[in-house]
Motif scaffolding. Structure first.
Motif, PDB file in Angstrom:
ATOM      1  N   MET A 267      -9.716  15.097  12.761  1.00 22.08           N
ATOM      2  CA  MET A 267     -10.340  14.383  13.868  1.00 22.08           C
ATOM      3  C   MET A 267      -9.257  13.881  14.818  1.00 22.08           C
ATOM      4  N   ASP A 268      -9.644  13.534  16.042  1.00 16.92           N
ATOM      5  CA  ASP A 268      -8.729  12.764  16.856  1.00 16.92           C
ATOM      6  C   ASP A 268      -9.004  11.284  16.583  1.00 16.92           C
ATOM      7  N   ALA A 269      -8.141  10.409  17.075  1.00 16.95           N
ATOM      8  CA  ALA A 269      -8.239   8.991  16.732  1.00 16.95           C
ATOM      9  C   ALA A 269      -9.551   8.371  17.204  1.00 16.95           C
ATOM     10  N   GLY A 270      -9.973   8.708  18.427  1.00 10.64           N
ATOM     11  CA  GLY A 270     -11.218   8.159  18.938  1.00 10.64           C
ATOM     12  C   GLY A 270     -12.414   8.570  18.099  1.00 10.64           C
ATOM     13  N   GLN A 271     -12.459   9.816  17.726  1.00  6.13           N
ATOM     14  CA  GLN A 271     -13.555  10.327  16.888  1.00  6.13           C
ATOM     15  C   GLN A 271     -13.594   9.590  15.556  1.00  6.13           C
ATOM     16  N   LEU A 272     -12.415   9.325  14.995  1.00  3.87           N
ATOM     17  CA  LEU A 272     -12.343   8.605  13.718  1.00  3.87           C
ATOM     18  C   LEU A 272     -12.888   7.194  13.862  1.00  3.87           C
ATOM     19  N   LEU A 273     -12.467   6.474  14.904  1.00  2.00           N
ATOM     20  CA  LEU A 273     -12.892   5.085  15.076  1.00  2.00           C
ATOM     21  C   LEU A 273     -14.389   4.996  15.379  1.00  2.00           C
ATOM     22  N   GLN A 274     -14.911   5.951  16.117  1.00  2.00           N
ATOM     23  CA  GLN A 274     -16.352   5.980  16.377  1.00  2.00           C
ATOM     24  C   GLN A 274     -17.110   6.244  15.067  1.00  2.00           C
ATOM     25  N   SER A 275     -16.574   7.128  14.239  1.00  5.28           N
ATOM     26  CA  SER A 275     -17.209   7.440  12.951  1.00  5.28           C
ATOM     27  C   SER A 275     -17.228   6.213  12.050  1.00  5.28           C
ATOM     28  N   TRP A 276     -16.122   5.479  12.025  1.00  6.88           N
ATOM     29  CA  TRP A 276     -16.036   4.243  11.225  1.00  6.88           C
ATOM     30  C   TRP A 276     -17.117   3.265  11.649  1.00  6.88           C
ATOM     31  N   ALA A 277     -17.328   3.144  12.957  1.00  8.69           N
ATOM     32  CA  ALA A 277     -18.332   2.202  13.457  1.00  8.69           C
ATOM     33  C   ALA A 277     -19.734   2.604  13.031  1.00  8.69           C
ATOM     34  N   VAL A 278     -20.079   3.867  13.195  1.00  6.72           N
ATOM     35  CA  VAL A 278     -21.432   4.323  12.838  1.00  6.72           C
ATOM     36  C   VAL A 278     -21.652   4.207  11.335  1.00  6.72           C
ATOM     37  N   GLN A 279     -20.630   4.511  10.560  1.00  3.74           N
ATOM     38  CA  GLN A 279     -20.769   4.438   9.103  1.00  3.74           C
ATOM     39  C   GLN A 279     -21.037   3.013   8.639  1.00  3.74           C
ATOM     40  N   ARG A 280     -20.627   2.024   9.417  1.00  2.00           N
ATOM     41  CA  ARG A 280     -20.896   0.617   9.099  1.00  2.00           C
ATOM     42  C   ARG A 280     -22.293   0.188   9.540  1.00  2.00           C
ATOM     43  N   GLY A 281     -23.027   1.086  10.181  1.00  2.00           N
ATOM     44  CA  GLY A 281     -24.363   0.746  10.660  1.00  2.00           C
ATOM     45  C   GLY A 281     -24.360   0.110  12.030  1.00  2.00           C
ATOM     46  N   THR A 282     -23.257   0.267  12.774  1.00  2.00           N
ATOM     47  CA  THR A 282     -23.159  -0.266  14.126  1.00  2.00           C
ATOM     48  C   THR A 282     -23.054   0.888  15.124  1.00  2.00           C
ATOM     49  N   ILE A 283     -23.184   0.565  16.407  1.00  2.00           N
ATOM     50  CA  ILE A 283     -23.230   1.592  17.447  1.00  2.00           C
ATOM     51  C   ILE A 283     -22.037   1.462  18.382  1.00  2.00           C
ATOM     52  N   PRO A 284     -21.078   2.394  18.338  1.00  2.00           N
ATOM     53  CA  PRO A 284     -19.923   2.326  19.228  1.00  2.00           C
ATOM     54  C   PRO A 284     -20.279   2.783  20.633  1.00  2.00           C
ATOM     55  N   LEU A 285     -19.624   2.166  21.615  1.00  2.00           N
ATOM     56  CA  LEU A 285     -19.887   2.461  23.022  1.00  2.00           C
ATOM     57  C   LEU A 285     -18.593   2.896  23.710  1.00  2.00           C
ATOM     58  N   GLY A 286     -17.931   3.871  23.127  1.00  2.00           N
ATOM     59  CA  GLY A 286     -16.668   4.338  23.681  1.00  2.00           C
ATOM     60  C   GLY A 286     -16.853   4.982  25.041  1.00  2.00           C
TER      61      GLY A 286
END
Length: 338
Positions: A267-286
């Motif tokens: 993954m690239d870094a942004g994709q990883l951080l967005q994935s971390w957010a969704v996996q926690r049950g939250t919605i990232p707005l990158g």
């Protein structure tokens, strides 16, 4: 492995789906950045746009939606009102201005941008106001270059800290009226702390607090408020999911742990951080201006428990995600301003 494409957002009628990854439109700057990026995002598969009156790009967003060819009915749109629209008489006006700018008949989610209210100059000034520039040019009353805080309509928690009396309840009820009138499907908050949310809970039984939008990323995981929100079925949307740059120049995107885990997962870094957010049950707005990154930020994937734990370990106690930028931008001390 895949992650959820959407979560359940509570409304007066029950629940509606809210896409689990949103596209942020803040700090769009000059030119056609917002329109071009919205078109790119929608064509890449995004169906969730996070907007606000203060971003100043409503017309560009509307043009982007129309030029994308994606039907309005397929897009979840959030917008927010800035503090000088917080008086109950002016809440609907800001929503009307946002809808007019984007060419919409309704929004899916309408948020209070901050728990603090400002005093407006006049209703006429608000009707003509455009975002950007000084508070006075936006229709906000100012003294000595600072917006004048309307403590009466600020959250009671904030007002009490300043030795004042206030309540956000009348403003919240004006927001609920926007749902009753069909201008918003749901209403919620942004940058509200737990005490500020608690003030509204007993007034949110028929038309609930659907969302609280806050800054969240591995440096600032906001564990307590996220747990509180889940307890009350409040969706958390996350602005700045990739974090910003620290005073020493450090960025989360270049953090060694982030780089290692991103490489491990292809993954690239942004994709990883967005994935971390969704996996926690939250919605990232990158957000991004680069088409390839816009696409990769949407392509979230499930991480191993080990990787999630490693990212969780980046939390830095003492960092604050609320009201700091607000004070720095406007020179307002929320607790010592009369």
């Amino acid at each position: 492995m895949s992650l959820p494409k959407s979560f359940h957002l509570r409304t007066r009628e029950g629940t509606i789906p809210i896409p689990s990854v949103g596209f942020g439109t803040w700090a769009a700057g000059e030119g056609t950045w917002a329109k071009d990026s919205v078109i790119t995002a929608l064509k890449a598969g995004y169906r969730h746009l996070d907007c606000a009156w203060m971003y100043g790009v409503d017309q560009q967003i509307g043009a982007g939606i129309r030029e994308s060819g994606v039907p309005r009915s397929e897009i979840f749109i959030t917008t927010k009102f800035w503090p000088h629209f917080s008086h109950p008489d002016n809440v609907e006006l800001c929503l009307d201005k946002c809808m007019e700018g984007m060419g919409l008949e309704y929004v899916d989610l309408y948020l209070a941008h901050w728990p603090c209210a400002w005093k407006a100059t006049t209703r006429e000034a608000l009707e003509k106001a455009t975002p950007g520039g000084s508070p006075e040019k936006m229709g906000a009353l100012e003294e000595n270059g600072k917006p004048v805080i309307d403590w009466e309509h600020s959250a009671s928690h904030l007002a009490k800290l300043a030795g004042k009396k206030g309540s956000f309840v009348p403003t919240w009820k004006a927001m609920q009226a926007c749902v009753t009138k069909g201008k918003a499907k749901a209403v919620g908050l942004s940058n509200f702390s737990i005490p500020e949310i608690e003030e509204l809970l007993e007034h949110a039984k028929e038309i609930p607090i659907s969302c609280n939008q806050i800054e969240v990323h591995p440096w600032l995981p906001q564990n307590d408020i996220i747990a509180f929100a889940k307890k009350h079925d409040i969706v958390i949307t996350c602005y700045s999911p990739l974090a910003g740059q620290k005073t020493d120049g450090a960025t989360l995107l270049k953090d060694g742990t982030v780089a290692r885990i991103a490489k491990k997962n292809d993954m690239d870094a942004g994709q990883l951080l967005q994935s971390w957010a969704v996996q926690r049950g939250t919605i990232p707005l990158g957000k991004s201006q680069t088409p390839s990154r816009i696409a990769s930020n949407l392509n979230v994937r499930k991480l191993s428990d080990e990787d999630v734990k490693a990212l969780d370990g980046l939390a830095q106690p003492g960092d604050s995600g609320r009201t700091v930028d607000f004070r720095e931008k406007w020179g307002v001390d929320l607790f010592n301003n009369n």
